[in-house]
Scaffold this active site. Structure first.
Site, PDB file in Angstrom:
ATOM      1  N   HIS A 287      -5.607  -3.025  -2.712  1.00  0.00           N
ATOM      2  CA  HIS A 287      -4.831  -2.280  -3.849  1.00  0.00           C
ATOM      3  C   HIS A 287      -4.733  -2.572  -5.007  1.00  0.00           C
ATOM      4  CE1 HIS A 287      -3.932   0.818  -0.595  1.00  0.00           C
ATOM      5  NE2 HIS A 287      -3.927  -0.238   0.120  1.00  0.00           N
TER       6      HIS A 287
ATOM      7  N   LYS B 189     -11.449   0.497  -1.868  1.00  0.00           N
ATOM      8  CA  LYS B 189     -11.086   1.336  -2.748  1.00  0.00           C
ATOM      9  C   LYS B 189     -10.922   0.892  -4.314  1.00  0.00           C
ATOM     10  CE  LYS B 189      -7.480   0.813   0.455  1.00  0.00           C
ATOM     11  NZ  LYS B 189      -6.814  -0.446   1.697  1.00  0.00           N
TER      12      LYS B 189
ATOM     13  N   SER C 251       1.675  -1.050  -0.247  1.00  0.00           N
ATOM     14  CA  SER C 251      -0.120  -0.414   0.088  1.00  0.00           C
ATOM     15  C   SER C 251       1.028   1.044  -0.037  1.00  0.00           C
ATOM     16  CB  SER C 251      -0.940  -0.005   1.668  1.00  0.00           C
ATOM     17  OG  SER C 251      -0.338  -0.464   2.035  1.00  0.00           O
TER      18      SER C 251
HETATM   19  C1  LIG Z   1      -6.934  -0.387   2.927  1.00  0.00           C
HETATM   20  C2  LIG Z   1      -5.858  -1.197   3.362  1.00  0.00           C
HETATM   21  C3  LIG Z   1      -6.979  -2.368   4.518  1.00  0.00           C
HETATM   22  C4  LIG Z   1      -8.443  -1.934   5.365  1.00  0.00           C
HETATM   23  O1  LIG Z   1      -8.995  -2.203   4.713  1.00  0.00           O
HETATM   24  P1  LIG Z   1     -10.450  -0.531   5.222  1.00  0.00           P
HETATM   25  O2  LIG Z   1     -11.466  -1.633   4.726  1.00  0.00           O
HETATM   26  O3  LIG Z   1     -10.095   1.246   4.607  1.00  0.00           O
HETATM   27  O4  LIG Z   1     -10.090  -1.115   6.797  1.00  0.00           O
HETATM   28  C5  LIG Z   1      -6.593  -3.672   4.709  1.00  0.00           C
HETATM   29  N1  LIG Z   1      -5.017  -3.751   3.608  1.00  0.00           N
HETATM   30  C6  LIG Z   1      -5.137  -3.227   2.708  1.00  0.00           C
HETATM   31  C7  LIG Z   1      -3.210  -3.290   2.285  1.00  0.00           C
HETATM   32  C8  LIG Z   1      -5.288  -1.312   3.046  1.00  0.00           C
HETATM   33  O5  LIG Z   1      -4.177  -1.124   2.168  1.00  0.00           O
END
Ligand SMILES: *Cc1c(COP(=O)(O)O)cnc(C)c1O
Length: 391
Positions: A207, A238, A179
């Protein structure tokens, strides 16, 4: 209270204080802040679906048909038709027997690792995995072996060292796309290792889902090993533009999570509008429109990263829509982010504990819907600002 006041004062002195910034518009490529309208370069809304008419309409219709909330957890009275429909769609999308919704990616990773693994088990975890995986490892009470980032050879050494007095289950866990660096996990090597050492492979594709792979199925599809992943975790907040998360896996895994996963059991289920808009998002991802959004995203990414590189900046190991510009320490990082904001570019400075000390960065994220001209201007402003601070 005074001890917290002092702690916060120390954070401020170290340029480590965090504060909220209110966005006073919907999540487009440009958003309204107190400073005025700025180009949004720090959103995970990679395909622009958060404000897509089809998602908005699906959510609005679901609110009218099913109401605003569910009134309970899934195991009490809050498991509704839209949840079940989305789970079926997600399982088909990832090619698994079943899928289970979680209320967020954070809840999915903590609940999955806690629900499936215990003190007899070993979790092999990439050093740069997301904080929610780190917390899931802690909650599981499994022995956690951290392997150097993306290093399959080092992981193999650790696997063979652990083999002597092996008991319990083993799982290798990795982000699909990392990320903060935008690089991709060596999944083909990890598949080879999980087979050789009889371990499970869990991929957090927060992602990658929606953007990578020909059908948008994520990092594993992109690397040609979709069927080899045992635990597909992904998020809906996302590229899919709404909220929540899922695990796609064998039925026995999903049934175990329904029975054991505390973040699943002890939490009110997602409001029906969420699965409704997520289904609309999945339809778009798998359509011709989704394909052209992915093409636009990759062309925007190439344009932006190449312009930074031509200007002499390194974007590290990134090969995806997440483009880091290393800045080192917190003070210059926050100064850069502030001066870019003044110039109309909203990009976040990233500091510890999100990244290791000394590895602060500006983290730019590209969207399919960005106008190429805006990205060229943004890249030029970043180059100028970097030259100003690191003269
Ligand atoms: C954003 C993210 C999460 C958390 O997801 P949310 O739905 O925002 O709680 C978990 N793992 C990774 C790699 C992320 O980038």
């Amino acid at each position: 209270m005074s001890c917290w006041t002092e702690e916060l004062e120390i954070l401020k002195k170290q340029d480590m204080f965090r504060a909220l910034r209110t966005v006073d518009s919907s999540q487009g490529t440009k958003v309204l802040l107190a400073e005025g309208e700025v180009l949004l370069l720090c959103s995970n809304n990679y395909l622009g679906l958060a404000s897509h008419p089809a998602l908005i309409e699906a959510a609005a219709k679901a609110v009218r048909d099913w109401g605003a909330g569910t009134g309970g957890s899934r195991l009490i009275s809050g498991s509704m038709t839209p949840h079940a429909q989305l789970e079926e769609k997600l399982a088909a999308f990832k090619g698994t027997e079943a899928a289970l919704l979680f209320n967020s990616g954070y809840a999915a990773n903590t609940g999955l690792l806690q629900g499936l693994f215990g003190p007899d088990d070993v979790i092999f975890s990439d050093a740069l995995n997301h904080a929610s995986i780190v917390d899931g490892c802690r909650l599981s009470k499994a022995r956690t072996v951290i392997y150097p980032h993306g290093d399959a050879a080092a992981l193999e050494c650790l696997l063979s060292r652990e083999e002597k007095d092996r008991q319990g289950r083993w799982v290798i866990v990795t982000d699909g796309v990392f990320s903060m660096d935008g690089d991709v996990a060596p999944l083909v090597d990890l598949v080879r290792l999980k087979k050789r050492y009889n371990a499970l492979l869990m991929v957090d594709d927060a992602h990658g889902t929606g953007v990578l792979g020909e059908g948008g199925r994520g990092t594993a599809e992109h690397l040609g090993c979709l069927e080899e992943v045992d635990l597909h975790m992904g998020t809906l907040g996302k590229a899919l533009g709404c909220f929540g998360a899922y695990v796609a896996a064998d039925r026995v895994i999903v049934d175990t999570l329904i029975n054991r996963s505390r973040s699943f059991i002890f939490s009110t289920s997602l409001p029906p509008s969420i699965p409704a808009s997520a289904m609309a998002a999945l339809d778009i991802v798998q359509s011709v429109e989704g394909e052209s959004l992915r093409l636009a995203l990759w062309s925007n990414r190439a344009l932006f990263a190449e312009r930074l590189q031509r200007g002499g900046l390194s974007t590290g190991e990134s090969t995806t829509q997440i483009v880091p510009v290393l800045t080192g320490e917190p003070a210059p990082t926050m100064k850069l982010a502030q001066s870019l904001l003044t110039a109309g570019i909203f990009v976040q400075g990233i500091r510890p504990p999100t990244v290791p000390a000394g590895n602060c960065r500006l983290r730019a994220t590209l969207m399919a819907t960005h106008a190429p001209g805006d990205l060229e201007r943004a890249a030029d402003l970043i180059l100028q600002a970097m030259a100003g601070v690191f003269r």
